[in-house]
Design a protein around this motif. Sequence first.
Motif, short mmCIF file in Angstrom:
data_model
loop_
_atom_site.label_atom_id
_atom_site.label_comp_id
_atom_site.label_asym_id
_atom_site.label_seq_id
_atom_site.Cartn_x
_atom_site.Cartn_y
_atom_site.Cartn_z
N TRP A 98 -20.80 -37.03 -11.07
CA TRP A 98 -21.78 -37.92 -11.71
C TRP A 98 -22.48 -38.70 -10.59
O TRP A 98 -22.29 -39.87 -10.38
CB TRP A 98 -21.07 -38.87 -12.67
CG TRP A 98 -21.99 -39.50 -13.68
CD1 TRP A 98 -22.67 -40.66 -13.53
CD2 TRP A 98 -22.31 -39.01 -14.98
NE1 TRP A 98 -23.41 -40.93 -14.66
CE2 TRP A 98 -23.21 -39.93 -15.56
CE3 TRP A 98 -21.94 -37.89 -15.70
CZ2 TRP A 98 -23.73 -39.75 -16.85
CZ3 TRP A 98 -22.46 -37.72 -16.98
CH2 TRP A 98 -23.35 -38.63 -17.53
N ALA A 100 -24.81 -44.88 -15.83
CA ALA A 100 -23.44 -45.40 -15.86
C ALA A 100 -23.43 -46.90 -15.64
O ALA A 100 -22.74 -47.63 -16.36
CB ALA A 100 -22.59 -44.69 -14.81
N PHE A 133 -17.39 -40.51 -17.10
CA PHE A 133 -18.70 -40.02 -16.72
C PHE A 133 -18.52 -38.76 -15.87
O PHE A 133 -18.14 -38.83 -14.70
CB PHE A 133 -19.47 -41.10 -15.94
CG PHE A 133 -19.87 -42.27 -16.79
CD1 PHE A 133 -21.10 -42.30 -17.44
CD2 PHE A 133 -19.03 -43.37 -16.93
CE1 PHE A 133 -21.48 -43.38 -18.23
CE2 PHE A 133 -19.40 -44.47 -17.71
CZ PHE A 133 -20.63 -44.47 -18.36
#
Length: 480
Positions: A261, A270, A413
């Motif tokens: 991520w 995020a 994530f």
Amino acid sequence: MTTTHEFWLAGRRASGETAFEVRHPHDGSLVATVGVPTDAQVEEAVAAAAAAVPVFAATPAHQRATALDHVAKRLAERTEEIARLITAENGKPIKWARGEVGRAVSVFRWAAEEARRTNGETMRLDTDPGGTGRYAIVRRFPRGAVLGIAPFNFPLNLVAHKVAPAIAVGAPIILKPAPATPLSALVLGEILAETDLPAGSWSVLPVENAKMPALVQDERLPVISFTGSDKVGYQIMDSVPRKHVTLELGGNAAAVVLADWNSEADLDWAASRIALFANYQGGQSCISVQRVIADASVYDRLVEKVVAKVKAQVTGDPSDEATDVGPLVDENAAKRVESWVEDAVAKGAELLIGGSRDGAAYAPTVLAELPADAILARAEVFGPVLSLHRVEGTEEAFAAVNDSAFGLQAGVFTHDVQTAFRAHRELEVGGVVIGDAPSYRADQMPYGGVKDSGVGREGVRYAMDDFTFEKVLVLTGLDL
């Protein structure tokens, strides 16, 4: 002169002999005074609920569903009024209060749908010779009257999660709202009183906490649904080992950001979600982001973005449309958060932003290098505070998530579907959210935790299961 709010005793208005004040967390102004039921009135409500058990269980599904539909409709019509009431008693920013009313509308709507389609199941028993000519019908019936004990942080929606499933299955319920936030529940009582539900099938009693043990112990209330602190929840469960107790308790929710991520867009998303859901109810949500566990390869960039996003959160008067973060429920709650942050900093944590208190308000706060012996590392802060942790790889990240007494939800994530399934398998939590913060909850899904986060599940159909038991009817001598 402030009028004292009446409460709801077996479906009708009632007044107590004493009252308590509800004050606005933001400025301390008096919002309302609320009557307190006497011991005799509590006894009357419990007796009425016990008497209503067979009557309510026998009501046709359409009657219960119609009542639930009515509640959903009236909540929607009164959204702005009720949202402002939530803000006044709870301190929740008005935009989040409106969202809470919308969620409660959905809970009652889903309960109406479930009341109509809960049909039980059938099974043929002639799969073995001894069952020739036999057929079974399995239906669910209420365990008995329910004692619902609600918290302050979602004074309408978490009340809805107790009342709506009980009505859907025909189980009488006595609701005890949190002393700090009884007003939303009392308005719900107004709406329930507009329906034709049987007398005794529901009461809303703002009972003093000191009187709660007697209600908990009462054998006429065989089901207890409690949402609140783990300490109180397990005290209740331990005190009534033969009752059916469901507990929705605390959390120490983690958001995991893994190495894949790693684009700027990924990290912006995020950071935005982490900042928002560490603070959106003043951190007063069991699945508020408290821990951020980030792979070393993205940690430094993520920290910079998280701090910037937290700094951009607008604090202030919760009735202001622009406010993101309002006060905590009272000044004592804010003082506790303040003391925990001071403890962490004294033990070596780095304060990146926040760390200040103004009355019941506590500034959104971010800490790094949180030592393992800090209170914040283990306990649920229930305030706008998050800590950032650097790890090496997925295995270390998942181990960090599981290194907690709590296990409610976690956010991961990642773009890797294999990692998503691994998270689902390995993380010791009741729910795993991929690609988002752990704070996502759809009110129809099973919601609850493991370890010290409780037992049982909310989510309308799942709570209906908790409030009922299976009973088998075997038909004999049939030509199948």
